[in-house]
Design a protein around this motif. Sequence first.
Motif, PDB file in Angstrom:
ATOM      1  N   ARG A  53       0.847  -1.195   0.000  1.00 42.36           N
ATOM      2  CA  ARG A  53       0.000   0.000   0.000  1.00 42.36           C
ATOM      3  C   ARG A  53       0.887   1.252   0.000  1.00 42.36           C
ATOM      4  NH1 ARG A  53      -3.171  -3.390  -1.392  1.00 42.36           N
ATOM      5  NH2 ARG A  53      -4.714  -4.406  -0.052  1.00 42.36           N
ATOM      6  N   ARG A  62       0.668   4.031  -1.395  1.00 43.32           N
ATOM      7  CA  ARG A  62      -0.074   5.287  -1.295  1.00 43.32           C
ATOM      8  C   ARG A  62      -0.754   5.456   0.059  1.00 43.32           C
ATOM      9  NH1 ARG A  62      -1.520   7.723  -6.402  1.00 43.32           N
ATOM     10  NH2 ARG A  62      -0.631   6.577  -8.167  1.00 43.32           N
ATOM     11  N   ASN A  63      -0.653   4.427   0.893  1.00 40.22           N
ATOM     12  CA  ASN A  63      -1.330   4.451   2.187  1.00 40.22           C
ATOM     13  C   ASN A  63      -0.397   3.824   3.226  1.00 40.22           C
ATOM     14  OD1 ASN A  63      -3.167   4.547   4.249  1.00 40.22           O
ATOM     15  ND2 ASN A  63      -4.793   3.484   3.150  1.00 40.22           N
ATOM     16  N   HIS A  88     -10.851   5.018  -9.683  1.00 42.29           N
ATOM     17  CA  HIS A  88      -9.471   5.474  -9.556  1.00 42.29           C
ATOM     18  C   HIS A  88      -9.439   6.999  -9.497  1.00 42.29           C
ATOM     19  CE1 HIS A  88      -8.096   1.478 -11.615  1.00 42.29           C
ATOM     20  NE2 HIS A  88      -8.666   1.295 -10.433  1.00 42.29           N
ATOM     21  N   ASN A  89      -9.849   7.520  -8.349  1.00 38.94           N
ATOM     22  CA  ASN A  89      -9.907   8.965  -8.167  1.00 38.94           C
ATOM     23  C   ASN A  89      -9.242   9.330  -6.845  1.00 38.94           C
ATOM     24  OD1 ASN A  89     -11.958   8.648  -6.036  1.00 38.94           O
ATOM     25  ND2 ASN A  89     -13.362   8.179  -7.716  1.00 38.94           N
ATOM     26  N   GLU A  90      -9.163  10.619  -6.576  1.00 46.45           N
ATOM     27  CA  GLU A  90      -8.403  11.092  -5.413  1.00 46.45           C
ATOM     28  C   GLU A  90      -8.979  10.576  -4.098  1.00 46.45           C
ATOM     29  OE1 GLU A  90      -6.841  15.325  -3.466  1.00 46.45           O
ATOM     30  OE2 GLU A  90      -7.968  15.304  -5.351  1.00 46.45           O
ATOM     31  N   ASN A 107     -10.398   7.825  -3.472  1.00 50.06           N
ATOM     32  CA  ASN A 107     -10.135   6.400  -3.293  1.00 50.06           C
ATOM     33  C   ASN A 107      -8.655   6.032  -3.369  1.00 50.06           C
ATOM     34  OD1 ASN A 107     -12.800   5.420  -2.900  1.00 50.06           O
ATOM     35  ND2 ASN A 107     -13.201   5.755  -5.072  1.00 50.06           N
ATOM     36  N   THR A 108      -7.775   7.023  -3.362  1.00 49.82           N
ATOM     37  CA  THR A 108      -6.344   6.728  -3.404  1.00 49.82           C
ATOM     38  C   THR A 108      -5.912   5.702  -2.352  1.00 49.82           C
ATOM     39  OG1 THR A 108      -5.794   8.880  -4.354  1.00 49.82           O
ATOM     40  CG2 THR A 108      -4.034   7.726  -3.197  1.00 49.82           C
ATOM     41  N   PRO A 109      -6.420   5.775  -1.093  1.00 49.81           N
ATOM     42  CA  PRO A 109      -5.987   4.786  -0.090  1.00 49.81           C
ATOM     43  C   PRO A 109      -6.335   3.348  -0.437  1.00 49.81           C
ATOM     44  CG  PRO A 109      -7.010   6.676   0.965  1.00 49.81           C
ATOM     45  CD  PRO A 109      -7.283   6.809  -0.495  1.00 49.81           C
ATOM     46  N   SER A 110      -7.298   3.154  -1.349  1.00 51.77           N
ATOM     47  CA  SER A 110      -7.731   1.797  -1.683  1.00 51.77           C
ATOM     48  C   SER A 110      -7.217   1.323  -3.036  1.00 51.77           C
ATOM     49  CB  SER A 110      -9.261   1.711  -1.653  1.00 51.77           C
ATOM     50  OG  SER A 110      -9.746   1.788  -0.321  1.00 51.77           O
ATOM     51  N   PHE A 111      -6.285   2.058  -3.649  1.00 54.11           N
ATOM     52  CA  PHE A 111      -5.736   1.609  -4.927  1.00 54.11           C
ATOM     53  C   PHE A 111      -5.052   0.252  -4.742  1.00 54.11           C
ATOM     54  CE2 PHE A 111      -5.085   5.931  -7.265  1.00 54.11           C
ATOM     55  CZ  PHE A 111      -6.456   6.130  -7.254  1.00 54.11           C
ATOM     56  N   GLU A 139     -17.272   9.466  -0.305  1.00 50.91           N
ATOM     57  CA  GLU A 139     -17.260   9.901  -1.705  1.00 50.91           C
ATOM     58  C   GLU A 139     -18.561  10.577  -2.130  1.00 50.91           C
ATOM     59  OE1 GLU A 139     -15.731   8.246  -6.029  1.00 50.91           O
ATOM     60  OE2 GLU A 139     -15.723   6.932  -4.272  1.00 50.91           O
TER      61      GLU A 139
END
Length: 297
Positions: free
Chosen positions: A87, A89-90, A163-165, A167-171, A249
């Motif tokens: 992760r 990004r997280n 795939h948006n800002e 939801n970045t933590p869940s990429f 969201e």
Amino acid sequence: MTHINKTYQVGDITVTRIDEMRLNTSAVSFLYPDSTQAEAEENAWWLTPADMDATNHNLVQSIHSWLVRTPHHTILIDTGAGNTKPRPRNPIFDNLNTPYLHRLAAAGVRPQDVDYVLHTHLHVDHVGWNTQWVDGRWQPTFPNARHVFSQAEEDYYGSPESHNEVNTPSFGVFEDSVAPIIAAGQAERIGNDGGTFLDNFEFHPTRGHSIGHMSIELSSRGQSALFTGDVMNHQLQVVYPHWNTVFCEWQDDARISRRRVLEQSAEQHLLLFTSHFAQTSAGYVSRLGDGFTWHYE
């Protein structure tokens, strides 16, 4: 260390929290962009060090599953963040190494004993233990379990649309923690309007935090409880239902769903099993004038 948690009785069904980790990384202003400093300070007097870190004033939150044992089935509600998941990004959830499965074993449950995993939604901290890295690929952790989630969640998180800002933590989460479950034939979808499941559960649509978020009601022998998912992430949202998290969201829908859950919970005196409240993570909502209050059970 093994965490020993209280077991709750709902009719002839037991519910026990299975801990994964505690967080104290979020300032009120970060987690709740709608909040004001004055609102946060007004409530400091009743938030204990178990709810708000006394040193940095960050909110304390829990990441856990709820273990539900009926006379016929062993069930998990959500599965936390998982181990060794990349992760980048997280960082909070990057390549974790927690004793979650040891804590599940301490409660008397092996992975193969789990019959169902019921998902409130498919975010990073609710599906991670669905899979483990074994023999060079992500494989189901609970080999005999049916995983149940809303069709809207699968459709959205399985597509580039998510795939948006926000939801970045869940990429990457769908790919390593949901898609392998689907490929293994272990997925079962609940309609986007919710509905009953098995003999004791009812999925209620609570869209807002995520597109197909569900709160899950448990009923047995005239008693009821509600697994709230991320309708609320901290008990401050009981006091301030208009606060959305930075990760909600669909903002208007989130406020509507939260208000509906609070009103239903207070009116029916439902025992709430929350996903991120600290301390016991379970408790009751009561009315206070035009608003609501929270107390742990």
